[in-house]
Design a protein around this motif. Sequence first.
Motif, PDB file in Angstrom:
ATOM      1  N   TRP A   6       0.857  -1.189   0.000  1.00 32.09           N
ATOM      2  CA  TRP A   6       0.000   0.000   0.000  1.00 32.09           C
ATOM      3  C   TRP A   6       0.889   1.233   0.000  1.00 32.09           C
ATOM      4  O   TRP A   6       1.816   1.337   0.784  1.00 32.09           O
ATOM      5  CB  TRP A   6      -0.915   0.008   1.214  1.00 32.09           C
ATOM      6  CG  TRP A   6      -1.950  -1.062   1.141  1.00 32.09           C
ATOM      7  CD1 TRP A   6      -1.860  -2.331   1.638  1.00 32.09           C
ATOM      8  CD2 TRP A   6      -3.226  -0.979   0.516  1.00 32.09           C
ATOM      9  NE1 TRP A   6      -3.000  -3.027   1.372  1.00 32.09           N
ATOM     10  CE2 TRP A   6      -3.872  -2.224   0.677  1.00 32.09           C
ATOM     11  CE3 TRP A   6      -3.900   0.028  -0.166  1.00 32.09           C
ATOM     12  CZ2 TRP A   6      -5.146  -2.475   0.180  1.00 32.09           C
ATOM     13  CZ3 TRP A   6      -5.172  -0.228  -0.658  1.00 32.09           C
ATOM     14  CH2 TRP A   6      -5.779  -1.471  -0.480  1.00 32.09           C
ATOM     15  N   GLN A  24      -3.265   3.705  -1.741  1.00 31.18           N
ATOM     16  CA  GLN A  24      -3.553   3.002  -2.983  1.00 31.18           C
ATOM     17  C   GLN A  24      -2.716   1.730  -3.025  1.00 31.18           C
ATOM     18  O   GLN A  24      -1.523   1.746  -2.700  1.00 31.18           O
ATOM     19  CB  GLN A  24      -3.207   3.882  -4.178  1.00 31.18           C
ATOM     20  CG  GLN A  24      -3.493   3.235  -5.513  1.00 31.18           C
ATOM     21  CD  GLN A  24      -3.202   4.174  -6.668  1.00 31.18           C
ATOM     22  OE1 GLN A  24      -2.398   5.078  -6.556  1.00 31.18           O
ATOM     23  NE2 GLN A  24      -3.862   3.936  -7.776  1.00 31.18           N
ATOM     24  N   PRO A  43       0.442   0.874  -9.994  1.00 28.10           N
ATOM     25  CA  PRO A  43      -0.721   1.205  -9.173  1.00 28.10           C
ATOM     26  C   PRO A  43      -1.949   0.409  -9.593  1.00 28.10           C
ATOM     27  O   PRO A  43      -2.131   0.111 -10.766  1.00 28.10           O
ATOM     28  CB  PRO A  43      -0.935   2.691  -9.418  1.00 28.10           C
ATOM     29  CG  PRO A  43       0.062   3.130 -10.410  1.00 28.10           C
ATOM     30  CD  PRO A  43       0.899   1.976 -10.797  1.00 28.10           C
ATOM     31  N   LYS A  46      -7.581  -0.171  -6.348  1.00 29.60           N
ATOM     32  CA  LYS A  46      -8.100  -0.346  -4.996  1.00 29.60           C
ATOM     33  C   LYS A  46      -7.497   0.698  -4.060  1.00 29.60           C
ATOM     34  O   LYS A  46      -6.290   0.903  -4.035  1.00 29.60           O
ATOM     35  CB  LYS A  46      -7.791  -1.746  -4.489  1.00 29.60           C
ATOM     36  CG  LYS A  46      -8.401  -2.021  -3.138  1.00 29.60           C
ATOM     37  CD  LYS A  46      -8.531  -3.478  -2.844  1.00 29.60           C
ATOM     38  CE  LYS A  46      -9.220  -3.611  -1.511  1.00 29.60           C
ATOM     39  NZ  LYS A  46      -9.850  -4.847  -1.310  1.00 29.60           N
ATOM     40  N   HIS A  47      -8.361   1.372  -3.289  1.00 27.13           N
ATOM     41  CA  HIS A  47      -7.949   2.389  -2.327  1.00 27.13           C
ATOM     42  C   HIS A  47      -8.551   2.067  -0.966  1.00 27.13           C
ATOM     43  O   HIS A  47      -9.526   1.327  -0.876  1.00 27.13           O
ATOM     44  CB  HIS A  47      -8.426   3.774  -2.766  1.00 27.13           C
ATOM     45  CG  HIS A  47      -7.752   4.274  -3.995  1.00 27.13           C
ATOM     46  ND1 HIS A  47      -8.106   3.843  -5.254  1.00 27.13           N
ATOM     47  CD2 HIS A  47      -6.748   5.160  -4.162  1.00 27.13           C
ATOM     48  CE1 HIS A  47      -7.343   4.451  -6.146  1.00 27.13           C
ATOM     49  NE2 HIS A  47      -6.519   5.262  -5.507  1.00 27.13           N
TER      50      HIS A  47
END
Length: 62
Positions: A6, A24, A43, A46-47
């Motif tokens: 992350w 992210q 990247p 999904k956050h």
Amino acid sequence: MEDEAWRSVTVVENKQGEPHVLQQRVKIYTQGRDEESAGYTKPEMKHRLVPMKDVVELSEPS
């Protein structure tokens, strides 16, 4: 070979004024065809929001 991690993007406050970190998810490619491609991050969509106190360790005032 791939791994996931992350990455912190920014700090935002919720309605109560408490700081949260917007993170992210990224894929980490640990092996590649050459030395430059190893360690490449990509990247993902999904956050997540994480309370600031869970991300950093704050020292108590003395």
